[in-house]
Design a protein around this motif. Structure first.
Motif, short mmCIF file in Angstrom:
data_model
loop_
_atom_site.label_atom_id
_atom_site.label_comp_id
_atom_site.label_asym_id
_atom_site.label_seq_id
_atom_site.Cartn_x
_atom_site.Cartn_y
_atom_site.Cartn_z
N SER A 310 3.64 2.34 3.07
CA SER A 310 3.80 2.78 1.68
C SER A 310 2.57 2.35 0.89
CB SER A 310 5.06 2.16 1.07
OG SER A 310 5.19 2.50 -0.30
N LEU A 349 9.68 6.18 4.87
CA LEU A 349 10.30 6.75 3.67
C LEU A 349 11.79 6.43 3.66
CD1 LEU A 349 8.52 10.19 3.98
CD2 LEU A 349 7.86 8.33 2.47
N GLU A 354 13.54 1.92 -2.49
CA GLU A 354 12.47 2.87 -2.81
C GLU A 354 12.99 3.96 -3.74
OE1 GLU A 354 9.47 5.22 0.09
OE2 GLU A 354 11.49 6.08 -0.03
N GLU A 356 12.09 7.75 -6.03
CA GLU A 356 11.31 8.98 -5.86
C GLU A 356 9.88 8.78 -6.37
OE1 GLU A 356 11.53 13.18 -7.98
OE2 GLU A 356 13.02 13.03 -6.35
N ASP A 358 8.18 6.04 -6.18
CA ASP A 358 7.47 5.31 -5.12
C ASP A 358 6.99 6.27 -4.04
OD1 ASP A 358 7.86 2.72 -6.21
OD2 ASP A 358 9.90 2.66 -5.40
N ARG A 359 7.85 7.23 -3.67
CA ARG A 359 7.46 8.19 -2.63
C ARG A 359 6.32 9.08 -3.10
NH1 ARG A 359 13.62 9.66 -2.50
NH2 ARG A 359 14.38 7.64 -1.75
N THR A 362 3.12 7.27 -2.93
CA THR A 362 2.62 7.20 -1.55
C THR A 362 2.02 8.52 -1.11
OG1 THR A 362 4.19 5.47 -0.91
CG2 THR A 362 3.32 6.86 0.85
N PRO A 380 4.71 10.39 9.01
CA PRO A 380 5.79 9.96 8.10
C PRO A 380 7.13 9.88 8.83
CG PRO A 380 4.77 12.06 7.42
CD PRO A 380 4.36 11.79 8.81
N LEU A 430 13.16 14.92 -0.99
CA LEU A 430 12.28 14.15 -0.12
C LEU A 430 11.76 15.03 1.02
CD1 LEU A 430 10.93 11.73 1.19
CD2 LEU A 430 13.15 11.04 2.09
N LEU A 434 7.89 15.95 1.67
CA LEU A 434 7.29 15.63 2.95
C LEU A 434 6.60 16.84 3.56
CD1 LEU A 434 6.81 13.75 5.32
CD2 LEU A 434 9.14 14.19 6.09
#
Length: 515
Positions: A310, A349, A354, A356, A358-359, A362, A380, A430, A434
């Motif tokens: 992350s 992930l 965590e 959204e 944070d994602r 990243t 990932p 997510l 991705l």
């Protein structure tokens, strides 16, 4: 199957069968875990029959044949689908040679000894390092001595489960060398198309990441061969068996930087040409000078895998990964790029806590790294709760159901989403983020691309960058087009960087897990 006869081992005390169950993907060579056990058994004058399902399709027939005159069978087990083959082999032994003890060892039995031993087809579990334990076990079984004082095992007596004292981790150079000569390199080359060798210069890692099983077994101790030993043995093996690539299985190869540099220099100075790959953490590569990273490349390093996970400071703190810094990710990518070394950054992930944001952080940061450094690829993964990891008490509180039997762990699809906090619309978002992230890194120009290809790459990437920057994910026409053109690779091995097998499921909850 690879077997050492009585002529090779004088005055054999008996035969021990070592079995490696089938698994997805091409083999890197003979399983190093079993070669290490075979080395100590051979030194103690035991005959060894090593059966690897990767090159022996009729492995059950071989097991039945070898069990006729065996002291015991040892089966190496990793968490996940590999358990299926281990159960199949154990049940085969119980049906055709019920007096032959079945021993389970490896990562999964070490982390889940009690639930493994409860199974009726498992007689003994070896926990942790097995090199010394398997020899003591074989001696006790052949001499019909009690098992009470053999450290590092769990076993049964009249239906009662007994856990002996833990065996302390020993220096790896205290053991006999792995029995590489047991390997049929031609058979592995036919199976994988490459003449490769799996090798380890060390075990253990000094860090204490909350999701990692390594610290549970090796207690954060780095346990390594001397550089001179590694260079001499590795160069000798490459020359003797005509190896083209060596995949280091070390958890974190450059922990001792002077040692890592000495190994690279020794390989380079030997004049023996081969490529080699390893896993590391970015902080160690950042401590190397550019000349030292170039030395890695000059010695044959073609690829490095990193567990970056992350770029959110909050998530890295939750992971107990305080040694991981974003600026060091950039610096590692830069140094590797200048040296011509390919790199994969692993991402986790859905880690508990965590968000959204944070994602997105990243994805944006990693996309920027990928834009600047074309040598970098990404793998990932949805967070997978492996057995024994330190975070399990928190996971139970959050509603994660821990498998209780060997069969439960077998059917747990590693890489699939089993997280109760990642469901519905959040999971769908997510998954779409991705896909955009992967597509963005797929359309970027490759090294050596023409000016037209670079222009088209920049043109196509603009709307995708806008998607990730603004988090506008509806009407994903770019993804629809990409699905028509080619499959987006999600999983890569951190050992070799090669794409891993695609998980088979129609569920949108699936993602992937690195090796």
């Amino acid at each position: 199957m690879l077997e050492v006869s009585d002529q090779t081992v004088p005055a054999s005390r008996g035969k021990v069968i070592l079995f490696y169950p089938p698994y997805d993907g091409p083999p890197l060579g003979a399983p190093l875990s079993l070669l290490s056990l075979a080395g100590t058994l051979r030194e103690a004058n035991f005959e060894v029959a090593l059966i690897d399902a990767a090159i022996e399709p009729k492995y059950l027939d071989k097991i039945r044949e070898q069990c006729k005159h065996a002291i015991c069978i040892g089966i190496s087990v990793l968490t996940g689908p590999m358990i299926r083959g281990a159960i199949e082999a154990a049940q085969c032994v119980k049906e055709h040679a019920p007096t032959v003890p079945v021993i389970f060892g490896g990562w999964h039995p070490t982390l889940c000894p009690e639930s493994t031993l409860r199974e009726p087809y498992v007689d003994i579990v070896v926990r942790g390092q097995g090199e010394a334990t398997i020899v003591e076990l074989a001696k006790a079984l052949v001499d019909k001595n009690p098992l009470d004082f053999i450290q590092g095992i769990s076993w049964k007596e009249n239906g009662r489960l007994i856990e002996n004292l833990e065996r302390r981790v020993q220096p790896i150079d205290a053991f006999a060398p792995p029995a590489y000569e047991f390997t049929d390199f031609d058979a592995y080359e036919r199976a994988s198309g490459k003449r490769e060798l799996a090798y380890a210069t060390s075990v253990g890692c000094p860090y204490a990441c909350n999701y990692c099983t390594d610290m549970v077994v090796y207690k954060r101790r780095f346990n390594a061969y001397a550089a001179e030993h590694v260079v001499a043995e590795l160069v000798g093996l490459v020359k003797q068996y005509r190896i083209s690539n060596v995949a280091l299985l070390d958890s974190n190869f450059p922990v001792n930087l002077p040692r890592a540099i000495a190994i690279a220099q020794g390989i380079r100075d030997s004049g023996v040409k081969f490529t080699w790959t390893f896993q590391a953490s970015t902080d160690f590569i950042c401590r190397m000078s550019q000349d030292e990273v170039q030395l890695l490349a000059d010695s044959g390093v073609s690829y490095m895998g990193f567990g970056t996970e992350s770029t959110s400071k909050a998530v890295l703190k939750l992971m107990n990964k305080r040694h991981q810094r974003v600026d060091e990710m950039y610096e590692t990518a830069r140094k590797a790029s200048l040296a011509g070394i390919r790199v994969t950054f692993n991402l986790i992930l859905g880690y508990p806590g965590e968000t959204e944001q944070d994602r997105l952080e990243t994805f944006r940061t990693m996309s920027d790294i990928g834009r600047q450094f074309p040598n970098v690829r990404f793998s990932p993964n949805i967070f997978t709760p492996y057995p024994g990891i330190p975070i399990w008490p928190q996971l139970r509180e959050l509603g994660v159901i821990e498998p209780q039997t060997l069969e439960d762990w077998m059917t747990m699809p590693l890489g699939a989403n089993l997280l109760p906090w990642l469901r519905g619309s959040e999971l769908a978002r997510l998954d779409r983020m991705l896909e955009y992230f992967l597509l963005l890194n797929q359309v970027r120009p490759k090294p050596g691309a023409s000016n037209m290809q670079k222009y088209m790459g920049r043109l196509v990437s603009r709307p995708i960058r806008w998607r990730l920057d603004s988090c506008q994910l509806s009407l994903p026409w770019e993804l629809w087009l990409s699905r028509v053109s080619e499959y987006l690779v999600r999983r890569r091995s951190l050992v070799t960087g090669q794409p891993l097998p695609v998980l088979t499921s129609s569920s949108k909850q699936e993602s992937a897990n690195a090796c």
